[in-house]
Design a protein around this motif. Structure first.
Motif, mmCIF file in Angstrom:
data_model
loop_
_atom_site.group_PDB
_atom_site.id
_atom_site.type_symbol
_atom_site.label_atom_id
_atom_site.label_comp_id
_atom_site.label_asym_id
_atom_site.label_seq_id
_atom_site.Cartn_x
_atom_site.Cartn_y
_atom_site.Cartn_z
ATOM 1 N N PHE A 85 -4.384 9.218 43.329
ATOM 2 C CA PHE A 85 -4.425 8.652 41.986
ATOM 3 C C PHE A 85 -5.786 8.019 41.740
ATOM 4 N N PHE A 86 -6.362 8.338 40.567
ATOM 5 C CA PHE A 86 -7.681 7.841 40.213
ATOM 6 C C PHE A 86 -7.652 6.778 39.123
ATOM 7 N N SER A 87 -6.477 6.462 38.593
ATOM 8 C CA SER A 87 -6.413 5.432 37.555
ATOM 9 C C SER A 87 -4.994 4.916 37.402
ATOM 10 N N PRO A 88 -4.851 3.684 36.938
ATOM 11 C CA PRO A 88 -3.507 3.158 36.669
ATOM 12 C C PRO A 88 -2.758 3.995 35.634
ATOM 13 N N SER A 89 -3.463 4.518 34.633
ATOM 14 C CA SER A 89 -2.772 5.326 33.625
ATOM 15 C C SER A 89 -2.251 6.630 34.224
ATOM 16 N N ALA A 90 -2.963 7.207 35.175
ATOM 17 C CA ALA A 90 -2.474 8.414 35.852
ATOM 18 C C ALA A 90 -1.208 8.100 36.641
ATOM 19 N N VAL A 91 -1.178 6.937 37.276
ATOM 20 C CA VAL A 91 0.009 6.513 38.029
ATOM 21 C C VAL A 91 1.206 6.406 37.091
ATOM 22 N N GLY A 110 -8.812 2.619 43.903
ATOM 23 C CA GLY A 110 -9.168 1.209 43.970
ATOM 24 C C GLY A 110 -7.941 0.315 43.955
ATOM 25 N N ASP A 111 -8.187 -0.976 44.035
ATOM 26 C CA ASP A 111 -7.099 -1.952 44.132
ATOM 27 C C ASP A 111 -6.212 -1.995 42.889
ATOM 28 N N THR A 112 -6.792 -1.854 41.715
ATOM 29 C CA THR A 112 -6.000 -1.898 40.491
ATOM 30 C C THR A 112 -5.038 -0.714 40.443
ATOM 31 N N THR A 113 -5.518 0.444 40.816
ATOM 32 C CA THR A 113 -4.657 1.632 40.857
ATOM 33 C C THR A 113 -3.577 1.451 41.915
ATOM 34 N N ALA A 114 -3.924 0.883 43.056
ATOM 35 C CA ALA A 114 -2.938 0.641 44.117
ATOM 36 C C ALA A 114 -1.847 -0.323 43.649
ATOM 37 N N ARG A 115 -2.234 -1.372 42.933
ATOM 38 C CA ARG A 115 -1.228 -2.316 42.419
ATOM 39 C C ARG A 115 -0.271 -1.621 41.456
ATOM 40 N N THR A 116 -0.785 -0.709 40.664
ATOM 41 C CA THR A 116 0.074 0.024 39.739
ATOM 42 C C THR A 116 1.020 0.947 40.500
ATOM 43 N N ILE A 117 0.540 1.608 41.541
ATOM 44 C CA ILE A 117 1.416 2.449 42.374
ATOM 45 C C ILE A 117 2.549 1.602 42.937
ATOM 46 N N ARG A 118 2.219 0.399 43.392
ATOM 47 C CA ARG A 118 3.209 -0.494 43.999
ATOM 48 C C ARG A 118 4.333 -0.843 43.010
ATOM 49 N N ILE A 125 0.453 3.125 50.825
ATOM 50 C CA ILE A 125 -0.654 3.309 49.888
ATOM 51 C C ILE A 125 -1.948 3.021 50.638
ATOM 52 N N LEU A 126 -2.870 3.959 50.615
ATOM 53 C CA LEU A 126 -4.189 3.762 51.197
ATOM 54 C C LEU A 126 -5.198 3.680 50.070
ATOM 55 N N VAL A 127 -6.118 2.709 50.167
ATOM 56 C CA VAL A 127 -7.071 2.443 49.094
ATOM 57 C C VAL A 127 -8.487 2.708 49.596
ATOM 58 N N ALA A 128 -9.257 3.416 48.790
ATOM 59 C CA ALA A 128 -10.653 3.695 49.139
ATOM 60 C C ALA A 128 -11.425 2.380 49.285
ATOM 61 N N GLY A 129 -12.320 2.321 50.255
ATOM 62 C CA GLY A 129 -13.115 1.113 50.481
ATOM 63 C C GLY A 129 -13.962 0.741 49.284
ATOM 64 N N LYS A 130 -14.522 1.744 48.628
ATOM 65 C CA LYS A 130 -15.261 1.566 47.380
ATOM 66 C C LYS A 130 -14.684 2.570 46.396
ATOM 67 N N PRO A 131 -14.527 2.185 45.139
ATOM 68 C CA PRO A 131 -13.891 3.078 44.175
ATOM 69 C C PRO A 131 -14.796 4.232 43.730
ATOM 70 N N ARG A 132 -14.958 5.173 44.636
ATOM 71 C CA ARG A 132 -15.774 6.365 44.360
ATOM 72 C C ARG A 132 -15.017 7.588 44.858
ATOM 73 N N GLN A 133 -15.214 8.709 44.183
ATOM 74 C CA GLN A 133 -14.527 9.937 44.561
ATOM 75 C C GLN A 133 -14.817 10.336 46.002
ATOM 76 N N ASP A 134 -16.074 10.283 46.413
ATOM 77 C CA ASP A 134 -16.398 10.704 47.774
ATOM 78 C C ASP A 134 -15.734 9.807 48.814
ATOM 79 N N ASN A 135 -15.565 8.532 48.512
ATOM 80 C CA ASN A 135 -14.911 7.626 49.458
ATOM 81 C C ASN A 135 -13.428 7.944 49.610
#
Length: 146
Positions: A85-91, A110-118, A125-135
């Motif tokens: 997931f790349f955004s809270p709205s996608a979740v 990122g953390d905001t998207t992870a909170r929405t998944i929760r 839920i695993l969260v990228a260290g930095k909110p970038r696609q490559d990460n």
């Protein structure tokens, strides 16, 4: 990330003074500059952290809503080992029509998207260290290689 690259391309004479991994961190960076007014370029589903903190500190926030996000849910009829997931709205859009098995791992940009998944599941839920696609891609590869 891409936002900085886009801003630099569209406004080559401007200097990007600060970047951050979240809206709240960016608001804190903006406060360091002690400026009286900002333009907040956002969409219709923007979060409140940045404008609320700046307004609380008496900075005038001029919001420019430049895009609108709409749910586009698609029913998925199979189970997957992982979902990205790349955004809270996608979740929100995904979970409006889908449920996932407890064994599915969710990956968040990122953390905001992870909170929405929760809000929708208690799955891992695993969260990228930095909110970038490559990460996030690197994190997924490492997760499935181990």
């Amino acid at each position: 990330g891409r936002t900085s690259t886009s801003v630099a391309a569209l406004f080559p004479t401007l200097t990007i003074e600060a970047t951050a991994h979240s809206a709240l961190e960016l608001a804190e960076e903006i406060l360091r500059f002690k400026i009286p007014r900002v333009y907040f370029i956002c969409g219709n589903l923007r979060r409140d952290e940045l404008p609320d903190l700046l307004k609380e500190k008496n900075i005038v926030v001029n919001e420019l809503e430049l895009y609108r996000t709409f749910d586009t849910p698609v029913k998925v009829d199979q189970d997957f080992d992982g979902l990205v997931f790349f955004s809270p709205s996608a979740v929100s859009s995904f979970f409006s029509t889908n449920r996932i098995p407890a064994t599915t791992t969710c990956f968040a940009i990122g953390d905001t998207t992870a909170r929405t998944i929760r809000e929708f599941t208690s799955n891992d839920i695993l969260v990228a260290g930095k909110p970038r696609q490559d990460n996030i891609i690197s994190m997924i590869i490492k997760h499935y290689q181990s």
